[in-house]
Design an enzyme around this catalytic site. Sequence first.
Site, short mmCIF file in Angstrom:
data_model
loop_
_atom_site.label_atom_id
_atom_site.label_comp_id
_atom_site.label_asym_id
_atom_site.label_seq_id
_atom_site.Cartn_x
_atom_site.Cartn_y
_atom_site.Cartn_z
N CYS A 126 0.72 -1.16 -0.07
CA CYS A 126 0.05 -0.05 0.10
C CYS A 126 0.93 1.27 0.08
O CYS A 126 0.41 2.27 -0.24
CB CYS A 126 -1.21 -0.01 1.11
SG CYS A 126 -2.05 -1.42 1.17
N HIS A 266 -3.32 6.71 2.77
CA HIS A 266 -3.85 5.53 2.14
C HIS A 266 -4.98 5.28 3.05
O HIS A 266 -5.02 5.35 4.19
CB HIS A 266 -2.78 4.49 2.72
CG HIS A 266 -3.20 2.87 2.41
ND1 HIS A 266 -3.71 2.87 1.22
CD2 HIS A 266 -3.08 2.02 3.16
CE1 HIS A 266 -4.11 1.63 1.09
NE2 HIS A 266 -3.72 0.90 2.23
N ASN A 296 -10.22 -0.63 0.19
CA ASN A 296 -8.63 -0.70 0.11
C ASN A 296 -8.00 -1.27 -1.46
O ASN A 296 -8.14 -2.33 -1.35
CB ASN A 296 -8.20 -1.43 1.13
CG ASN A 296 -6.48 -1.37 1.41
OD1 ASN A 296 -6.06 -0.95 0.64
ND2 ASN A 296 -6.01 -2.03 2.43
O1 UT7 Z 1 -3.70 -1.55 3.58
C1 UT7 Z 1 -2.92 -2.00 4.76
C2 UT7 Z 1 -3.34 -3.33 5.02
N1 UT7 Z 1 -4.55 -3.71 5.65
C3 UT7 Z 1 -5.06 -2.88 6.86
O2 UT7 Z 1 -4.81 -1.64 7.10
C4 UT7 Z 1 -6.01 -3.53 7.66
C5 UT7 Z 1 -5.79 -3.18 8.78
N2 UT7 Z 1 -6.84 -3.99 9.86
C6 UT7 Z 1 -8.03 -3.53 9.81
O3 UT7 Z 1 -8.60 -2.58 9.22
C7 UT7 Z 1 -8.66 -4.07 11.06
O4 UT7 Z 1 -7.93 -4.69 11.82
C8 UT7 Z 1 -9.98 -5.20 10.49
C9 UT7 Z 1 -11.09 -4.26 9.76
C10 UT7 Z 1 -9.23 -6.04 9.62
C11 UT7 Z 1 -10.66 -5.82 11.62
O5 UT7 Z 1 -11.30 -4.93 12.33
P1 UT7 Z 1 -11.20 -5.04 14.14
O6 UT7 Z 1 -11.96 -4.00 14.89
O7 UT7 Z 1 -9.70 -5.12 14.32
O8 UT7 Z 1 -11.92 -6.60 14.24
P2 UT7 Z 1 -11.15 -7.85 14.94
O9 UT7 Z 1 -10.40 -8.40 14.00
O10 UT7 Z 1 -10.62 -7.52 16.40
O11 UT7 Z 1 -12.40 -8.78 15.05
C12 UT7 Z 1 -13.68 -8.22 15.82
C13 UT7 Z 1 -14.79 -9.41 15.76
C14 UT7 Z 1 -14.21 -10.88 15.47
O12 UT7 Z 1 -15.30 -11.63 16.16
P3 UT7 Z 1 -15.10 -12.07 17.72
O13 UT7 Z 1 -13.94 -12.92 17.69
O14 UT7 Z 1 -15.36 -10.88 18.60
O15 UT7 Z 1 -16.42 -12.98 17.94
C15 UT7 Z 1 -14.03 -11.29 14.25
O16 UT7 Z 1 -14.42 -12.53 13.81
O17 UT7 Z 1 -15.29 -9.23 14.37
C16 UT7 Z 1 -15.51 -10.48 13.61
N3 UT7 Z 1 -15.17 -10.12 12.27
C17 UT7 Z 1 -16.34 -9.80 11.45
N4 UT7 Z 1 -17.67 -9.47 11.72
C18 UT7 Z 1 -18.44 -9.45 10.70
C19 UT7 Z 1 -14.19 -9.96 11.49
N5 UT7 Z 1 -14.31 -9.69 9.99
C20 UT7 Z 1 -16.06 -9.72 10.31
C21 UT7 Z 1 -16.55 -9.43 9.12
N6 UT7 Z 1 -18.07 -9.16 9.25
N7 UT7 Z 1 -16.46 -8.81 7.99
#
Ligand code: UT7
Length: 339
Positions: A126, A266, A296
């Site tokens: 990115c 970004h 993204n």
């Molecule tokens: O460009 C550079 C590359 N990428 C990035 O910059 C991405 C960086 N990371 C992020 O943007 C975030 O970490 C995410 C958007 C990927 C995830 O958000 P988060 O607030 O960190 O969520 P999490 O991974 O802590 O997950 C929270 C909950 C989990 O469920 P439990 O374990 O609490 O029951 C996940 O399984 O949300 C769940 N979850 C979803 N639920 C519904 C993860 N993805 C989804 C989804 N829909 N798509």
Amino acid sequence: MPNAGHRRAAIAGLRAIKIAGTGVSLPPKVVKNADLEDVVDTSDAWITERTGIKERRIADPSIATSDLCAEAVRNACADAGVDPSDIDGLIVSTSTTDTLFPSTACWVQRKLGIKGMPALDVSAGCSGFLYGLELATNLIIAGAMRRVAVVGGEVMSKVVNWRDRGTCVLFGDGAGAAIVVPGDGRSGVLASNWGADGNLAPILYQPAGGTQMPATRESVDGGKHTVHMEGNTVFRHAVVAMSTAAVQAMRDAEITADDVSLFVPHQANMRIMEAARERTGVPREKMYSVLHKYGNMSAATIPVALHEARTEGLIRDGDIVVSTAFGTGFTWAACVLRW
Ligand code: UT7
């Protein structure tokens, strides 16, 4: 994460270049969050609240990254009033290459029907567009080139795991290009800052397909040819790296947040963008986002955002634009540009 060594890659003092034109290529197919509810266990509410994304563009299966990049370069050349054959350098920033070899840049040359000028890929995730801009700037300042096309393009939809809700909802396809030429002393890069920490490579990567893990039936069946990401770890590093690089570049450029006309980070997650912006002191209304529309697009997010901001009349000659990025590698880069 940026540290003391990071300063070695910081350059201050006006480097007189000009972005003479910009252009984009965005696949026509729009996939809304609600559409993804049929694909994985997710919801529009979750995606909107946790990322700020509402929809993204997804390329037709027949489309390769070079198709999007070629169209973006063609459009940027038209905007700059030059023919693609007039460019004397082609830098393609991408993580979703057409082939392992040759470079996607060479495929772009073929699709544009141009040849002769050096063409190379930049693999910085990115951060790729800002890496490419830094290279183009320095090649121009060194007198080695006079008209460089820098394009960030991705077909992320072909490398995400459509069964992994933690990644597939985040990404989109697209490309954005800029034609970089020598400046007359009024415009240019006021300061920049770039770096990498390869120790963190396994946090965000595509495991198979290269020499570490060549393609096998097992690698395909095991889903190893898709994006693997520890989202929370990426999130934390992204906020710190993007804000630290931007603050340092702003300091080196001897500008304050008040001097900034537009902040174009970004676009991966609105919460990352907001946290990074806040640490720079730039007010919220000066941050430009296309994240809700395109998701993204990795290396394409910044050039697409710059193009759309220009098109909306939000970037004019003399304006100070601050961009900052973070990606796989990990890599980071920030740039303070006087347009
Ligand atoms: O460009 C550079 C590359 N990428 C990035 O910059 C991405 C960086 N990371 C992020 O943007 C975030 O970490 C995410 C958007 C990927 C995830 O958000 P988060 O607030 O960190 O969520 P999490 O991974 O802590 O997950 C929270 C909950 C989990 O469920 P439990 O374990 O609490 O029951 C996940 O399984 O949300 C769940 N979850 C979803 N639920 C519904 C993860 N993805 C989804 C989804 N829909 N798509």
